[in-house]
Write a protein that holds these residues in place. Structure first.
Motif, PDB file in Angstrom:
ATOM      1  N   LEU A  26      90.014  57.973 109.314  1.00  0.00           N
ATOM      2  CA  LEU A  26      91.129  57.059 109.580  1.00  0.00           C
ATOM      3  C   LEU A  26      90.976  55.748 108.835  1.00  0.00           C
ATOM      4  O   LEU A  26      91.957  55.200 108.321  1.00  0.00           O
ATOM      5  CB  LEU A  26      91.244  56.812 111.085  1.00  0.00           C
ATOM      6  N   ARG A  27      89.766  55.228 108.760  1.00  0.00           N
ATOM      7  CA  ARG A  27      89.559  53.962 108.058  1.00  0.00           C
ATOM      8  C   ARG A  27      89.826  54.119 106.564  1.00  0.00           C
ATOM      9  O   ARG A  27      90.442  53.254 105.943  1.00  0.00           O
ATOM     10  CB  ARG A  27      88.131  53.471 108.281  1.00  0.00           C
ATOM     11  N   GLN A  28      89.380  55.231 105.993  1.00  0.00           N
ATOM     12  CA  GLN A  28      89.608  55.472 104.564  1.00  0.00           C
ATOM     13  C   GLN A  28      91.081  55.704 104.260  1.00  0.00           C
ATOM     14  O   GLN A  28      91.531  55.466 103.136  1.00  0.00           O
ATOM     15  CB  GLN A  28      88.785  56.669 104.094  1.00  0.00           C
ATOM     16  N   ARG A  29      91.836  56.192 105.238  1.00  0.00           N
ATOM     17  CA  ARG A  29      93.256  56.489 105.053  1.00  0.00           C
ATOM     18  C   ARG A  29      94.151  55.485 105.760  1.00  0.00           C
ATOM     19  O   ARG A  29      95.315  55.784 106.053  1.00  0.00           O
ATOM     20  CB  ARG A  29      93.566  57.892 105.575  1.00  0.00           C
ATOM     21  N   ALA A  30      93.641  54.309 106.024  1.00  0.00           N
ATOM     22  CA  ALA A  30      94.450  53.305 106.724  1.00  0.00           C
ATOM     23  C   ALA A  30      95.662  52.900 105.897  1.00  0.00           C
ATOM     24  O   ALA A  30      96.742  52.656 106.446  1.00  0.00           O
ATOM     25  CB  ALA A  30      93.593  52.078 107.053  1.00  0.00           C
ATOM     26  N   HIS A  31      95.507  52.812 104.570  1.00  0.00           N
ATOM     27  CA  HIS A  31      96.649  52.444 103.730  1.00  0.00           C
ATOM     28  C   HIS A  31      97.709  53.535 103.719  1.00  0.00           C
ATOM     29  O   HIS A  31      98.863  53.286 103.369  1.00  0.00           O
ATOM     30  CB  HIS A  31      96.186  52.158 102.301  1.00  0.00           C
ATOM     31  N   MET A  32      97.335  54.774 104.112  1.00  0.00           N
ATOM     32  CA  MET A  32      98.282  55.887 104.222  1.00  0.00           C
ATOM     33  C   MET A  32      98.783  56.036 105.654  1.00  0.00           C
ATOM     34  O   MET A  32      99.422  57.023 105.986  1.00  0.00           O
ATOM     35  CB  MET A  32      97.600  57.182 103.790  1.00  0.00           C
ATOM     36  N   LEU A  33      98.458  55.058 106.500  1.00  0.00           N
ATOM     37  CA  LEU A  33      98.847  55.067 107.915  1.00  0.00           C
ATOM     38  C   LEU A  33      98.288  56.292 108.624  1.00  0.00           C
ATOM     39  O   LEU A  33      98.894  56.820 109.559  1.00  0.00           O
ATOM     40  CB  LEU A  33     100.374  55.000 108.062  1.00  0.00           C
ATOM     41  N   GLY A  34      97.121  56.750 108.156  1.00  0.00           N
ATOM     42  CA  GLY A  34      96.424  57.856 108.798  1.00  0.00           C
ATOM     43  C   GLY A  34      96.601  59.194 108.131  1.00  0.00           C
ATOM     44  O   GLY A  34      95.801  60.102 108.348  1.00  0.00           O
ATOM     45  N   TYR A  35      97.629  59.363 107.317  1.00  0.00           N
ATOM     46  CA  TYR A  35      97.891  60.674 106.711  1.00  0.00           C
ATOM     47  C   TYR A  35      96.817  61.000 105.681  1.00  0.00           C
ATOM     48  O   TYR A  35      96.487  60.182 104.832  1.00  0.00           O
ATOM     49  CB  TYR A  35      99.270  60.683 106.047  1.00  0.00           C
ATOM     50  N   ARG A  36      96.286  62.219 105.728  1.00  0.00           N
ATOM     51  CA  ARG A  36      95.192  62.614 104.840  1.00  0.00           C
ATOM     52  C   ARG A  36      95.454  63.937 104.138  1.00  0.00           C
ATOM     53  O   ARG A  36      94.540  64.549 103.589  1.00  0.00           O
ATOM     54  CB  ARG A  36      93.900  62.734 105.651  1.00  0.00           C
ATOM     55  N   GLY A  37      96.693  64.397 104.150  1.00  0.00           N
ATOM     56  CA  GLY A  37      97.012  65.671 103.524  1.00  0.00           C
ATOM     57  C   GLY A  37      97.521  65.495 102.102  1.00  0.00           C
ATOM     58  O   GLY A  37      97.607  64.390 101.566  1.00  0.00           O
ATOM     59  N   HIS A  38      97.856  66.623 101.478  1.00  0.00           N
ATOM     60  CA  HIS A  38      98.426  66.606 100.139  1.00  0.00           C
ATOM     61  C   HIS A  38      99.928  66.325 100.228  1.00  0.00           C
ATOM     62  O   HIS A  38     100.594  66.725 101.179  1.00  0.00           O
ATOM     63  CB  HIS A  38      98.197  67.944  99.441  1.00  0.00           C
ATOM     64  N   PHE A  39     100.457  65.672  99.211  1.00  0.00           N
ATOM     65  CA  PHE A  39     101.879  65.347  99.207  1.00  0.00           C
ATOM     66  C   PHE A  39     102.718  66.511  98.696  1.00  0.00           C
ATOM     67  O   PHE A  39     103.860  66.680  99.095  1.00  0.00           O
ATOM     68  CB  PHE A  39     102.137  64.094  98.364  1.00  0.00           C
ATOM     69  N   SER A  40     102.182  67.308  97.819  1.00  0.00           N
ATOM     70  CA  SER A  40     102.946  68.409  97.246  1.00  0.00           C
ATOM     71  C   SER A  40     102.051  69.637  97.174  1.00  0.00           C
ATOM     72  O   SER A  40     100.989  69.594  96.553  1.00  0.00           O
ATOM     73  CB  SER A  40     103.453  68.041  95.848  1.00  0.00           C
ATOM     74  N   THR A  41     102.465  70.722  97.832  1.00  0.00           N
ATOM     75  CA  THR A  41     101.707  71.965  97.816  1.00  0.00           C
ATOM     76  C   THR A  41     102.672  73.136  97.697  1.00  0.00           C
ATOM     77  O   THR A  41     103.872  73.007  97.950  1.00  0.00           O
ATOM     78  CB  THR A  41     100.867  72.143  99.092  1.00  0.00           C
ATOM     79  N   LYS A  42     102.126  74.285  97.319  1.00  0.00           N
ATOM     80  CA  LYS A  42     102.935  75.501  97.236  1.00  0.00           C
ATOM     81  C   LYS A  42     102.041  76.700  97.467  1.00  0.00           C
ATOM     82  O   LYS A  42     100.816  76.623  97.312  1.00  0.00           O
ATOM     83  CB  LYS A  42     103.633  75.606  95.887  1.00  0.00           C
ATOM     84  N   SER A  43     102.656  77.810  97.830  1.00  0.00           N
ATOM     85  CA  SER A  43     101.908  79.050  97.942  1.00  0.00           C
ATOM     86  C   SER A  43     101.656  79.620  96.560  1.00  0.00           C
ATOM     87  O   SER A  43     102.316  79.253  95.581  1.00  0.00           O
ATOM     88  CB  SER A  43     102.667  80.055  98.816  1.00  0.00           C
ATOM     89  N   ARG A  44     100.728  80.535  96.460  1.00  0.00           N
ATOM     90  CA  ARG A  44     100.283  81.026  95.152  1.00  0.00           C
ATOM     91  C   ARG A  44     101.404  81.717  94.391  1.00  0.00           C
ATOM     92  O   ARG A  44     101.503  81.607  93.171  1.00  0.00           O
ATOM     93  CB  ARG A  44      99.114  81.990  95.350  1.00  0.00           C
ATOM     94  N   HIS A  45     102.262  82.448  95.084  1.00  0.00           N
ATOM     95  CA  HIS A  45     103.258  83.273  94.414  1.00  0.00           C
ATOM     96  C   HIS A  45     104.646  82.637  94.361  1.00  0.00           C
ATOM     97  O   HIS A  45     105.603  83.322  93.989  1.00  0.00           O
ATOM     98  CB  HIS A  45     103.360  84.639  95.118  1.00  0.00           C
ATOM     99  N   TYR A  46     104.774  81.356  94.725  1.00  0.00           N
ATOM    100  CA  TYR A  46     106.118  80.774  94.725  1.00  0.00           C
ATOM    101  C   TYR A  46     106.716  80.742  93.320  1.00  0.00           C
ATOM    102  O   TYR A  46     107.830  81.218  93.085  1.00  0.00           O
ATOM    103  CB  TYR A  46     106.091  79.362  95.316  1.00  0.00           C
ATOM    104  N   SER A  47     106.013  80.150  92.359  1.00  0.00           N
ATOM    105  CA  SER A  47     106.517  80.067  90.984  1.00  0.00           C
ATOM    106  C   SER A  47     105.347  79.716  90.076  1.00  0.00           C
ATOM    107  O   SER A  47     104.190  80.001  90.403  1.00  0.00           O
ATOM    108  CB  SER A  47     107.644  79.040  90.862  1.00  0.00           C
ATOM    109  N   THR A  48     105.629  79.060  88.993  1.00  0.00           N
ATOM    110  CA  THR A  48     104.585  78.613  88.086  1.00  0.00           C
ATOM    111  C   THR A  48     103.775  77.493  88.735  1.00  0.00           C
ATOM    112  O   THR A  48     104.045  77.091  89.870  1.00  0.00           O
ATOM    113  CB  THR A  48     105.191  78.121  86.758  1.00  0.00           C
ATOM    114  N   THR A  49     102.785  76.981  88.039  1.00  0.00           N
ATOM    115  CA  THR A  49     101.949  75.902  88.566  1.00  0.00           C
ATOM    116  C   THR A  49     102.079  74.663  87.692  1.00  0.00           C
ATOM    117  O   THR A  49     102.466  74.741  86.526  1.00  0.00           O
ATOM    118  CB  THR A  49     100.469  76.319  88.620  1.00  0.00           C
ATOM    119  N   LEU A  50     101.734  73.523  88.259  1.00  0.00           N
ATOM    120  CA  LEU A  50     101.734  72.289  87.481  1.00  0.00           C
ATOM    121  C   LEU A  50     100.718  72.376  86.344  1.00  0.00           C
ATOM    122  O   LEU A  50     100.949  71.841  85.252  1.00  0.00           O
ATOM    123  CB  LEU A  50     101.413  71.097  88.382  1.00  0.00           C
ATOM    124  N   GLY A  51      99.601  73.049  86.594  1.00  0.00           N
ATOM    125  CA  GLY A  51      98.599  73.213  85.551  1.00  0.00           C
ATOM    126  C   GLY A  51      99.128  73.995  84.359  1.00  0.00           C
ATOM    127  O   GLY A  51      98.853  73.651  83.203  1.00  0.00           O
TER     128      GLY A  51
END
Length: 479
Positions: free
Chosen positions: A375-400
């Motif tokens: 929580l202290r490390q993520r205080a600037h995120m108001l506690g949120y510690r997850g990824h902002f953008s994710t997808k399942s493996r088979h949805y489409s292409t990848t950013l990479g």
């Protein structure tokens, strides 16, 4: 007018332009797209003949007038680097739209698969000011109350003002003493886990609705998704997700005939409603654990190519997700950088609501039952510690894959300019060594970098408008 009469920023920019290495530095900046905080590198790259070992091309930063090479930072946040976030936004758009229309390795038949645009929100932790509109688009009163009730702290529980969307009061609690800041921070901290539990529960719920075993469903159906996290004005994250039903092999295979949008809609709502997780381990000696769940306002809309139907268009969905993929907690009135110490919080340029949530992160982080949560490390995120953008493996292409295709294109252009053999033939190989030499711009450089970014953005906008106009069919000439 002399340099002494100019502003400090203008004077610094002119002094930088007068330096002998300015032309080469400016070409580097344009190559990064006008990156706001580029990375400086020292090193070299050698291209050799695979058969003889002969050196065909040499590049050394020591030979550069600047003494270094610039590369883009790649930051996705618009508040940190508008140039790199614009590239990230475009990549996210293509990632989402390819999973809705096809392309980038995804067959076009995927456009016929059942898919929805779902929004998952947090529950209420206290009344906040809101921007409300009627069916005619006019702004309505925030929280009209007839009897003028007051809370236990003597504050009015309603609000008769009409808040516009950009009103700074939107998202702020009506009574900070009534607002459950502890619950709000802990919900943010566990939002990613709620989403993970949901993706696990959704296939099980589908199997139950169909009356089949999970293993049987897996042989005939596959779930694919792409989601993005967005901060609401009240400082809580919510998730937008494209969820699609595919055949057993993913987007290359059609789903069964019984796989419909209405079935997916019902499964999403039931799966989300059954997820409940504790905020910490239950302790016999301590207070009962806080239970966290999704809010009641779960919105599920079909995604169509056309907007004439009762749903949303695929282009609008892709644009919406791409837009919020470049935003962070700063859109909720907080900062976009970590906060090292609690005594730094009073000096932050944040809203009072965000300040209280930040303080709550620091105070909860000291309690033994929450020490495993950063929580202290993520205080600037108001506690949120997850990824902002994710997808399942088979949805489409990848950013990479999208980035690699862009890098391969640039490498091919450079190879043609230098007249080197195609490395795909196996006749050449490259040896390179790079060292980090710093990041960000120096004295007088931010002005020229921003000018480069604006010029590049304008050129891209003109190109896109021309492509759009080129695809619009011309009217048939009169007979």
């Amino acid at each position: 007018m002399t340099l002494e009469h100019l502003s400090g920023e203008t004077r610094a920019a002119l002094e930088r332009a007068a330096m002998p290495d300015f032309d080469r530095w400016q070409r580097m900046v344009y190559a990064t797209g006008g990156c706001a905080q580029p990375v400086r590198l020292h090193g070299e790259r050698l291209t050799l003949d695979a058969a003889t070992g002969e050196i065909l091309d040499v590049y050394r930063t020591a030979d550069e007038p600047t003494g270094f090479l610039l590369t883009a930072c790649g930051n996705r946040r618009a508040s940190r680097c508008p140039a790199c976030s614009a590239v990230y936004k475009d990549d996210t758009y293509h990632l989402i739209i390819s999973g809705l229309r096809g392309g980038k390795g995804v067959p076009e038949d995927v456009g016929g698969h059942p898919r929805v645009f779902a929004t998952f929100t947090a529950p209420s932790f206290g009344a906040v000011h809101a921007h409300r509109t009627g069916r005619d688009g006019k702004t309505l009163s925030c929280r009209p109350r007839r009897d003028s009730p007051v809370c236990q702290h003597g504050r009015y529980e309603g609000c008769g003002r009409r808040h516009e969307r950009d009103d700074p009061q939107v998202g702020q609690p009506l009574c900070v003493s009534c607002y459950d800041y502890q619950g709000a921070v802990l919900w943010n901290a566990h939002a990613g886990e709620l989403w993970r539990r949901f993706t696990q529960a959704l296939p099980v719920t589908l199997a139950r609705l169909l009356g089949v075993r999970r293993a049987v469903l897996r042989r005939t159906l596959r779930l694919s998704y792409a989601k993005v996290a967005e901060y609401q004005a009240r400082g809580l994250v919510h998730f937008h997700a494209v969820i699609r039903l595919d055949g057993p092999d993913g987007p290359t295979s059609p789903p069964p005939d019984w796989a419909t949008v209405s079935l997916l809609d019902e499964a999403i709502r039931q799966a989300a409603a059954q997820i409940v997780i504790p905020a910490s381990e239950e302790s016999p000696a301590g207070p009962p654990a806080i239970l966290l769940r999704w809010g009641d306002q779960i919105d599920v809309r079909p995604v169509y190519v056309s907007t004439d139907l009762d749903g949303v268009s695929d282009q609008r969905v892709a644009s919406y997700i791409a837009k919020y993929a470049t935003k962070g907690a700063e859109s909720a009135g907080t900062v976009d950088r970590p906060i090292r110490h609690a005594w730094d919080v009073p000096a932050l340029n944040v809203t009072e609501h965000a300040r209280r949530m930040i303080y709550t992160c620091f105070s909860l982080g000291e309690l033994p039952r929450y020490r495993d949560i950063p929580l202290r490390q993520r205080a600037h995120m108001l506690g949120y510690r997850g990824h902002f953008s994710t997808k399942s493996r088979h949805y489409s292409t990848t950013l990479g894959d999208l980035r690699q295709a862009r890098a391969d294109h640039r490498a091919e252009q450079a190879r043609l300019i230098l007249g080197l053999p195609d490395p795909a033939d196996g006749k050449t190989f490259t040896i390179s060594e790079w060292r980090y030499a710093g990041s960000g711009h120096r004295h007088g450089e931010p002005f020229w970098a921003e000018l480069a970014r604006q010029r590049i953005a304008t050129a891209r906008k003109i190109t896109r408008e021309r492509e759009v106009n080129r695809t619009v069919p011309e009217e048939c000439p009169p007979p």
